[in-house]
Every structure is written in structure tokens, then in C-alpha cells.
Design a protein around this motif. Sequence first.
Motif, mmCIF file in Angstrom:
data_model
loop_
_atom_site.group_PDB
_atom_site.id
_atom_site.type_symbol
_atom_site.label_atom_id
_atom_site.label_comp_id
_atom_site.label_asym_id
_atom_site.label_seq_id
_atom_site.Cartn_x
_atom_site.Cartn_y
_atom_site.Cartn_z
ATOM 1 N N ARG A 162 -7.042 0.667 1.506
ATOM 2 C CA ARG A 162 -5.656 0.189 1.557
ATOM 3 C C ARG A 162 -5.588 -1.231 2.150
ATOM 4 O O ARG A 162 -4.834 -2.080 1.653
ATOM 5 N N GLU A 174 -6.859 -3.606 -0.492
ATOM 6 C CA GLU A 174 -5.854 -3.793 -1.541
ATOM 7 C C GLU A 174 -4.772 -4.778 -1.087
ATOM 8 O O GLU A 174 -4.311 -5.613 -1.879
ATOM 9 N N THR A 175 -4.371 -4.661 0.184
ATOM 10 C CA THR A 175 -3.378 -5.592 0.726
ATOM 11 C C THR A 175 -3.921 -7.016 0.728
ATOM 12 O O THR A 175 -3.221 -7.975 0.351
ATOM 13 N N ARG A 194 -11.573 -8.756 -5.839
ATOM 14 C CA ARG A 194 -11.352 -7.652 -6.794
ATOM 15 C C ARG A 194 -12.661 -6.890 -7.024
ATOM 16 O O ARG A 194 -12.669 -5.654 -7.100
ATOM 17 N N LEU A 211 -13.400 -4.809 -4.027
ATOM 18 C CA LEU A 211 -12.474 -3.673 -3.974
ATOM 19 C C LEU A 211 -12.905 -2.600 -4.969
ATOM 20 O O LEU A 211 -12.885 -1.403 -4.652
ATOM 21 N N LYS A 219 -13.997 1.250 -4.108
ATOM 22 C CA LYS A 219 -13.422 2.439 -4.754
ATOM 23 C C LYS A 219 -14.511 3.284 -5.421
ATOM 24 O O LYS A 219 -14.441 4.520 -5.398
#
Length: 223
Positions: A42, A45-46, A120, A123, A127
Motif C-alpha cells: 500500500r 502504491e501511494t 512500477r 511494485l 506484488k
Amino acid sequence: MFKLFKRVKTVVGSELNAMLDKAEDPVKMLDQFMRDMENDIREAETAVAKQVANEKMLKRKYDDAQALVEKRQSQAEQAIESGNEDLARRALEDKNNHADQASQLKESYERAEADSQNLRSKLDEMKKEYQEMKLKKDSLKARAESAQTRTKMNRTMSNIGGDESRQGFERMEEKVMQHEAEAETSEDMSQASRSLDDEFEDLDKKSGVDDELSELKKKMGKS
């Protein structure tokens, strides 16, 4: 930014087994690891969202500056055609100023774009690792619960054959045998008592028949 990946590296690294060995409850520790990873994702993502917003802002400023450069170039050409050299000169000067700004904005935008792509990518990696750890967690959780169940069952089984249980069982067995012996003794005494009573009853019956036989013989003159 790399701080966001610290806990993920801890979970997926070699420290996981050591942490599980020290944990009183591996299942709870695994759940906590997953919550930490979710928080990291999270936060990442922020950060990515902020970086993308910054990239778009720089791109918009660059496009505006570049458009103004093209506009001043067109205006300078128009002024030359109109014979207004001074106006053309001022248009070119302003064009050059905006061209310098556009060049700087382009460099900033390209750096921001590269950073956005990098974030990206990281991230996506987080994930992916999270999904892998989720599968591994489910497997480890099942193994931990199975081990706890086996340990509990083994302890229970070992207690069944313990000295205290065995001694208690033996005491109960002795009591049952004692009750059985008392019951047999009581039954033997009862049978003995009944046999004695039966003999006396038979004796009474025999005596009665003898008396009746004597009376009958006297009556018939056979005495």
C-alpha cells in the motif's frame, strides 16, 4: 523508496526459517508477515501514484513550453512577412527563453518517467513476491497446524500410558475384582443357607407322610 522493500526482503530471505523457529506461534507470525507485506505494498502504491502524478505534471509543463516555442516561431515568421523586424526579434527572444525552459522540463520529465517505470516495476515485483509468499504461507500454515496437532496427540497418548493413569486403572481393576469376589461369596452363603432350609423342609414333609402312613395302617388293621 527502498525502505518499502525492507520487510519483503526479510520475509522472502533466509531469515524466515529462523524467525519461525523462535516464534511461539508460527501461524500468527506468518499472518503478521503477510500484514506487513500488505502495508508495504500500500505504501509503495501511494509512492508510485505520487510519482506518476509528478511525471504527468512535468509532461504538461513541457508540452505547454514547447507549444509556446512553436507559437513564437510562427509569430516571428509572421512579423518578418509584415516587415516588422523589431517584433520578430522580440518573438524570437521569447521563443529562445521558452526553448531553454522546455529543454529543462523535458529532462525533468524524462527522469520522472524513468523513475515511474522503475517504481512500477518494483511494485509489480512486490506484488509477485506477495503472491508467492501467500502460497508459501498457506503451505507453512498447514504444516505448522499439522505439527501442532501431532504434538498434542502424542502428548495425549503418552499421558494415557502414564504411571498415574496406569495405577488408577489398576486400583479400579482391583476394586472390581473385590466386588466380584464379595458377590460370589454372598451367593455361596445364600445357596448354603437355602440348602439347609430345604433339607429341613424335606424332613418335615417326610415326617408328615410317615404319620399319615401310620394312621392309614391303623385304620386298615394292618399295624
